[in-house]
Design an enzyme around this catalytic site. Sequence first.
Site, PDB file in Angstrom:
ATOM      1  N   ARG A  18       0.806  -1.235   0.000  1.00  0.00           N
ATOM      2  CA  ARG A  18       0.000   0.000   0.000  1.00  0.00           C
ATOM      3  C   ARG A  18       0.835   1.279   0.000  1.00  0.00           C
ATOM      4  O   ARG A  18       0.307   2.370  -0.125  1.00  0.00           O
ATOM      5  CB  ARG A  18      -0.961  -0.008   1.193  1.00  0.00           C
ATOM      6  CG  ARG A  18      -2.193  -0.861   0.937  1.00  0.00           C
ATOM      7  CD  ARG A  18      -3.101  -0.910   2.129  1.00  0.00           C
ATOM      8  NE  ARG A  18      -2.550  -1.733   3.202  1.00  0.00           N
ATOM      9  CZ  ARG A  18      -2.964  -1.712   4.452  1.00  0.00           C
ATOM     10  NH1 ARG A  18      -3.926  -0.881   4.812  1.00  0.00           N
ATOM     11  NH2 ARG A  18      -2.422  -2.493   5.357  1.00  0.00           N
ATOM     12  N   GLY A  83       1.738 -15.607   8.352  1.00  0.00           N
ATOM     13  CA  GLY A  83       1.144 -15.051   9.562  1.00  0.00           C
ATOM     14  C   GLY A  83       2.186 -14.616  10.587  1.00  0.00           C
ATOM     15  O   GLY A  83       3.354 -14.990  10.502  1.00  0.00           O
ATOM     16  N   THR A  84       1.714 -13.833  11.553  1.00  0.00           N
ATOM     17  CA  THR A  84       2.648 -13.215  12.497  1.00  0.00           C
ATOM     18  C   THR A  84       3.319 -14.235  13.429  1.00  0.00           C
ATOM     19  O   THR A  84       4.495 -14.077  13.781  1.00  0.00           O
ATOM     20  CB  THR A  84       1.946 -12.112  13.321  1.00  0.00           C
ATOM     21  OG1 THR A  84       0.642 -12.570  13.694  1.00  0.00           O
ATOM     22  CG2 THR A  84       1.796 -10.829  12.529  1.00  0.00           C
ATOM     23  N   GLU A 158      -9.292 -11.766  15.962  1.00  0.00           N
ATOM     24  CA  GLU A 158      -8.999 -10.909  14.809  1.00  0.00           C
ATOM     25  C   GLU A 158     -10.302 -10.379  14.215  1.00  0.00           C
ATOM     26  O   GLU A 158     -11.330 -11.068  14.243  1.00  0.00           O
ATOM     27  CB  GLU A 158      -8.196 -11.687  13.757  1.00  0.00           C
ATOM     28  CG  GLU A 158      -6.767 -11.939  14.162  1.00  0.00           C
ATOM     29  CD  GLU A 158      -6.020 -10.654  14.487  1.00  0.00           C
ATOM     30  OE1 GLU A 158      -5.844  -9.817  13.605  1.00  0.00           O
ATOM     31  OE2 GLU A 158      -5.627 -10.486  15.667  1.00  0.00           O
ATOM     32  N   ASN A 372      36.531  22.398  -6.685  1.00  0.00           N
ATOM     33  CA  ASN A 372      37.067  21.170  -6.092  1.00  0.00           C
ATOM     34  C   ASN A 372      36.987  19.981  -7.030  1.00  0.00           C
ATOM     35  O   ASN A 372      37.587  18.955  -6.766  1.00  0.00           O
ATOM     36  CB  ASN A 372      36.330  20.843  -4.783  1.00  0.00           C
ATOM     37  CG  ASN A 372      34.848  20.660  -4.990  1.00  0.00           C
ATOM     38  OD1 ASN A 372      34.250  21.273  -5.877  1.00  0.00           O
ATOM     39  ND2 ASN A 372      34.236  19.818  -4.183  1.00  0.00           N
TER      40      ASN A 372
HETATM   41  C1  UD1 Z   1      -1.929  -7.400  13.564  1.00  0.00           C
HETATM   42  C2  UD1 Z   1      -2.570  -8.183  14.693  1.00  0.00           C
HETATM   43  C3  UD1 Z   1      -3.836  -7.455  15.142  1.00  0.00           C
HETATM   44  C4  UD1 Z   1      -3.481  -6.051  15.577  1.00  0.00           C
HETATM   45  C5  UD1 Z   1      -2.741  -5.329  14.472  1.00  0.00           C
HETATM   46  C6  UD1 Z   1      -2.219  -4.020  14.996  1.00  0.00           C
HETATM   47  C7  UD1 Z   1      -2.054 -10.524  14.251  1.00  0.00           C
HETATM   48  C8  UD1 Z   1      -2.581 -11.831  13.755  1.00  0.00           C
HETATM   49  N1  UD1 Z   1      -2.906  -9.506  14.214  1.00  0.00           N
HETATM   50  O1  UD1 Z   1      -2.831  -7.415  12.482  1.00  0.00           O
HETATM   51  O2  UD1 Z   1      -4.432  -8.137  16.223  1.00  0.00           O
HETATM   52  O3  UD1 Z   1      -4.651  -5.349  15.953  1.00  0.00           O
HETATM   53  O4  UD1 Z   1      -1.611  -6.079  14.012  1.00  0.00           O
HETATM   54  O5  UD1 Z   1      -1.661  -3.265  13.974  1.00  0.00           O
HETATM   55  O6  UD1 Z   1      -0.922 -10.454  14.685  1.00  0.00           O
HETATM   56  N2  UD1 Z   1       4.392  -9.996   9.172  1.00  0.00           N
HETATM   57  C9  UD1 Z   1       5.431 -10.803   8.812  1.00  0.00           C
HETATM   58  N3  UD1 Z   1       5.173 -12.037   8.298  1.00  0.00           N
HETATM   59  C10 UD1 Z   1       3.902 -12.503   8.154  1.00  0.00           C
HETATM   60  C11 UD1 Z   1       2.844 -11.666   8.527  1.00  0.00           C
HETATM   61  C12 UD1 Z   1       3.116 -10.430   9.042  1.00  0.00           C
HETATM   62  O7  UD1 Z   1       6.598 -10.410   8.942  1.00  0.00           O
HETATM   63  O8  UD1 Z   1       3.751 -13.634   7.690  1.00  0.00           O
HETATM   64  C13 UD1 Z   1       4.682  -8.667   9.756  1.00  0.00           C
HETATM   65  C14 UD1 Z   1       4.197  -7.537   8.874  1.00  0.00           C
HETATM   66  O9  UD1 Z   1       5.230  -7.082   8.028  1.00  0.00           O
HETATM   67  C15 UD1 Z   1       3.854  -6.478   9.897  1.00  0.00           C
HETATM   68  C16 UD1 Z   1       3.436  -7.275  11.121  1.00  0.00           C
HETATM   69  O10 UD1 Z   1       3.964  -8.559  10.963  1.00  0.00           O
HETATM   70  O11 UD1 Z   1       4.967  -5.681  10.260  1.00  0.00           O
HETATM   71  C17 UD1 Z   1       1.924  -7.321  11.312  1.00  0.00           C
HETATM   72  O12 UD1 Z   1       1.313  -7.930  10.202  1.00  0.00           O
HETATM   73  P1  UD1 Z   1      -0.024  -7.345   9.582  1.00  0.00           P
HETATM   74  O13 UD1 Z   1      -0.376  -8.176   8.402  1.00  0.00           O
HETATM   75  O14 UD1 Z   1       0.071  -5.896   9.412  1.00  0.00           O
HETATM   76  O15 UD1 Z   1      -1.063  -7.683  10.739  1.00  0.00           O
HETATM   77  P2  UD1 Z   1      -2.450  -6.971  10.973  1.00  0.00           P
HETATM   78  O16 UD1 Z   1      -3.455  -7.609  10.112  1.00  0.00           O
HETATM   79  O17 UD1 Z   1      -2.302  -5.509  10.902  1.00  0.00           O
END
Ligand code: UD1
Length: 454
Positions: A18, A83-84, A158, A372
């Site tokens: 984005r 996922g995170t 979520e 220079n």
């Molecule tokens: C996440 C939280 C949500 C919270 C929100 C706050 C989870 C599942 N959800 O959602 O509860 O309210 O942040 O902003 O954690 N990333 C990776 N690898 C992955 C996925 C993500 O490195 O496979 C990193 C992303 O680059 C980012 C961070 O983790 O920096 C969060 O990921 P993002 O997809 O933004 O999570 P949200 O949906 O915003």
Amino acid sequence: MNRRSCLAIVLAAGEGTRMHSACPKVLHAVAGRSLLAHVLTALRAAGVTRSAVVVGPDHERVAAEARATLPGAEIFVQSERRGTAHAVLAAAPAIERGADDILVIFGDTPLIQPQTLEKLRRALANDAAVAVLGFRPADPTGYGRLVTQGDALQRIVEHADATEQERTIALCNGGLMAFAGGTALSILRRIGCDNRKREFYLTDAVAVARDMNMSTAALEVTEDEVTGINTKAQLAEAETLMQQRLRQAALEAGATLVAPETIFLGADTKLAKDVVVEPYVVFGPGVMVEEGATIRSFTYLQGAHVGKNVTVGPFARLRPGARLEHHVHVGNFVEIKEAVLEAGAKVNHLAYIGDARVGADANVGAGTITCNYDGAAKHRTDIGRGAFIGSNSSLVAPVTIGDGAYVGSGSVITRNVPADALALARGQQVVKEGWASRLRGLKSLGKKKAPVTD
Ligand code: UD1
Ligand code: MG
């Protein structure tokens, strides 16, 4: 200082689609410092002992920035974005090496403060296995919701998986989490992907810990601290908030900012007490200004050291490597790059000083240029103590002007000038008596061409 060891895991594998940019998201800058470097700097200030940065498969530049900011940072690659929780487990080897506290932080939250990280760690010291940061956004859409019972945090749901009822919960997950080191891996490895997105959610750690009869904690912070940057508009908002913080800190440290809202500071700008900054000044990275100096309006500084009681500007540009010793004057439309101006030197108008030394108390006249660059390489100019460079002179480097020497105005200096000498290097003035009145006479007779030579 906290005596518990702490490993921080920074998630920076996101694509940042984005942002619509060729630059990885976490390398965009706020106050002249990348988002990632802001996060890593906050970690260092919070007493984190080890850091692991999780990057995507092609993010060598992100890894390089992490290493440049925190030389000890370990880099882990998450080859698939699942996922995170999956991202955190990419750093499992770092967790296995053991730490009392484990902080998980997103690489795109530049406004996080060290005190907040310390608060999360305190919750761990008070026996929580998992601690999260909650906040109440004006619009909670998209955020995970904190489901509580009384004071106790039960689980995080979520947005995509929440019921209508759960979506009315105002307290949302800020994203940052802390884990007790001893149990972190057993919790993380129990997290599944049975949800709408088929992702391994870090947020499920709360429910898993509860199932394992461990305690969890939620701490509330203001929205700006946990705001993640996803768009250029959010990047601009973060810049506004960061500038407010930096200006406030500069004022509290004793700098006078005449119109703070017009002054832009770098995250690492250092202004000593009794520095005066007039309106409309921009500080890029790496600037230090010592006591009693005045930076006048419309000046741009970057990588520069400004000594005590120096005056710079208005309309001056200090580029990297500019070092002004005490009582130097740099005036309007002057550019200084990679040059030392020794104490009391003056370059007051319309000059370019690059790759040079200007000796103490030397006076460089208007329009002086250190030439220079010869088109292939850069060369140095050395101007001695107390030298006087007449206006509109070109000093063709490499060249040395001795102590106390004079250079006549309009000279093109290509050879060294000895100390205390006068060097004149310009065409001789020719005077033709009566020439102008003869021209006027010819014009009145209808002749169009001026008599050039006689
Ligand atoms: C996440 C939280 C949500 C919270 C929100 C706050 C989870 C599942 N959800 O959602 O509860 O309210 O942040 O902003 O954690 N990333 C990776 N690898 C992955 C996925 C993500 O490195 O496979 C990193 C992303 O680059 C980012 C961070 O983790 O920096 C969060 O990921 P993002 O997809 O933004 O999570 P949200 O949906 O915003
Ligand atoms: Mg996000």
